[in-house]
Design an enzyme around this catalytic site. Structure first.
Site, PDB file in Angstrom:
ATOM      1  N   ARG A 171       0.683  -1.196   0.044  1.00 25.13           N
ATOM      2  CA  ARG A 171       0.076   0.024  -0.192  1.00 25.13           C
ATOM      3  C   ARG A 171       0.881   1.347  -0.050  1.00 25.13           C
ATOM      4  NH1 ARG A 171      -2.620  -3.782  -1.231  1.00 25.13           N
ATOM      5  NH2 ARG A 171      -4.261  -4.573  -0.361  1.00 25.13           N
ATOM      6  N   SER A 222     -11.550  -0.389   2.514  1.00 28.62           N
ATOM      7  CA  SER A 222     -10.793  -0.631   3.829  1.00 28.62           C
ATOM      8  C   SER A 222      -9.946   0.410   4.484  1.00 28.62           C
ATOM      9  CB  SER A 222      -9.812  -1.858   3.547  1.00 28.62           C
ATOM     10  OG  SER A 222     -10.195  -3.231   2.978  1.00 28.62           O
ATOM     11  N   GLU A 293      -5.303   3.295   5.750  1.00 34.13           N
ATOM     12  CA  GLU A 293      -5.065   3.207   4.251  1.00 34.13           C
ATOM     13  C   GLU A 293      -5.654   4.332   3.547  1.00 34.13           C
ATOM     14  OE1 GLU A 293      -6.776  -0.268   1.126  1.00 34.13           O
ATOM     15  OE2 GLU A 293      -5.568  -0.762   2.936  1.00 34.13           O
TER      16      GLU A 293
END
Length: 297
Positions: A171, A222, A293
């Site tokens: 990520r 998410s 995130e």
């Protein structure tokens, strides 16, 4: 006021649509966010680069807005949207896409032409640029798996970065660390595949998403990064009894505890308060520090 009118006229001449006091809630998947000073939509990469030059890099880029939580109040900065930058072409056995192309459209294009490799990306919301920026992934697949190069504007010139220069990790990418690099185009490697097999895998992936994720509510996907291998944040949140926990109009999804949903006109503060609550409770239970995130503006 005269200065603002002058800037708007210049932006229009450069080939942009321009909106003042545009609410970001209309442009992000969370359906949350107050107005910004200028919301600028270029119709070409040339206009995109010229606009960045005009603002001297003091601008925030917005793709499909699927990973962003803006503030509720007025934001005194300019947004440059990539929503019209959607060209996709073949270039030396690569698929080359402009940064605003919807990732779902890329997956469907690959299916149409029998290209394998994008199946697990099907259903990931967002743009190609956004996927590269955060190295988006799902079901063990990451955007970095297929990227060969990224064309960027670095504030002075357009240049091509090879995959080895992109500093991909979980990520993460060079673009999260260096805000002065603006993604223009992305080159993806392609593999010949069987259309029927590609279709069946994409169909299976989207079924899993519908079954497990609260796609019927506004969200940003998410919320938290996986802090370490084999630590699944959604499961951890569920185990400490926070499924369905709400503050104001925001709630931890009862379908997937890794999602925070906007179920009743949530504010940015509602979501941030839940994020902080989850971080504290997870640390108390597991001595693990969570990082988001999603991008919080």
């Amino acid at each position: 006021m005269k200065y603002l009118k002058k800037i708007i006229n210049i932006l229009l001449e450069l080939g942009n649509d321009v909106y003042t006091n545009e609410k970001l809630k209309c442009h992000v998947s969370f359906r949350i966010g107050g107005p910004v000073r200028l919301f600028v939509v270029p119709y070409s990469l040339e206009s995109f680069v010229k606009t960045i030059k005009l603002f001297e890099g003091n601008v925030r880029i917005l793709g499909n807005g699927t990973n962003v939580l803006p503030k509720d109040d007025f934001m005194d900065y300019n947004i440059l949207s990539t929503e019209k930058l959607t060209e996709i072409v073949f270039e030396k056995d690569l698929l080359v896409c402009e940064s605003g192309l919807n990732l779902k459209r890329l997956c469907l294009y690959a299916l149409q032409h029998g290209f394998s490799g994008f199946e697990k990306a099907y259903g990931i919301p967002g743009s190609v640029g956004g996927a590269v920026y955060m190295n988006a992934g799902a079901f063990g697949w990451e955007t970095a798996n297929l990227v060969e190069f990224v064309d960027v504007y670095d504030g002075n010139k357009i240049r091509r970065l090879s995959k080895s220069e992109l500093d991909f990790s979980y990520r993460n990418s060079i673009f999260k660390k260096n805000k002065g690099l603006f993604i223009l185009r992305v080159g993806f490697k392609i593999f010949e595949g069987d259309k029927q097999k590609i279709f069946l895998e994409m169909n299976d992936i989207i079924k899993k998403r519908v079954e497990k994720q609260p796609l019927e509510f506004p969200s940003a996907g998410s919320v938290f990064k996986r802090p370490k291998e084999n630590f699944y944040v959604g499961s951890a949140i569920e185990k400490i009894g926070l499924k369905g926990f709400n503050i104001g109009g925001a709630m931890i999804s009862e379908k997937h505890a890794g999602f925070i949903i906007n179920y009743n006109n949530a504010t940015s503060k509602d979501v941030k308060d839940i994020i902080n609550h989850v971080k504290n409770k997870i640390y108390e239970a597991y001595k693990v520090n969570l990082e988001t995130e999603i991008e919080i503006w």
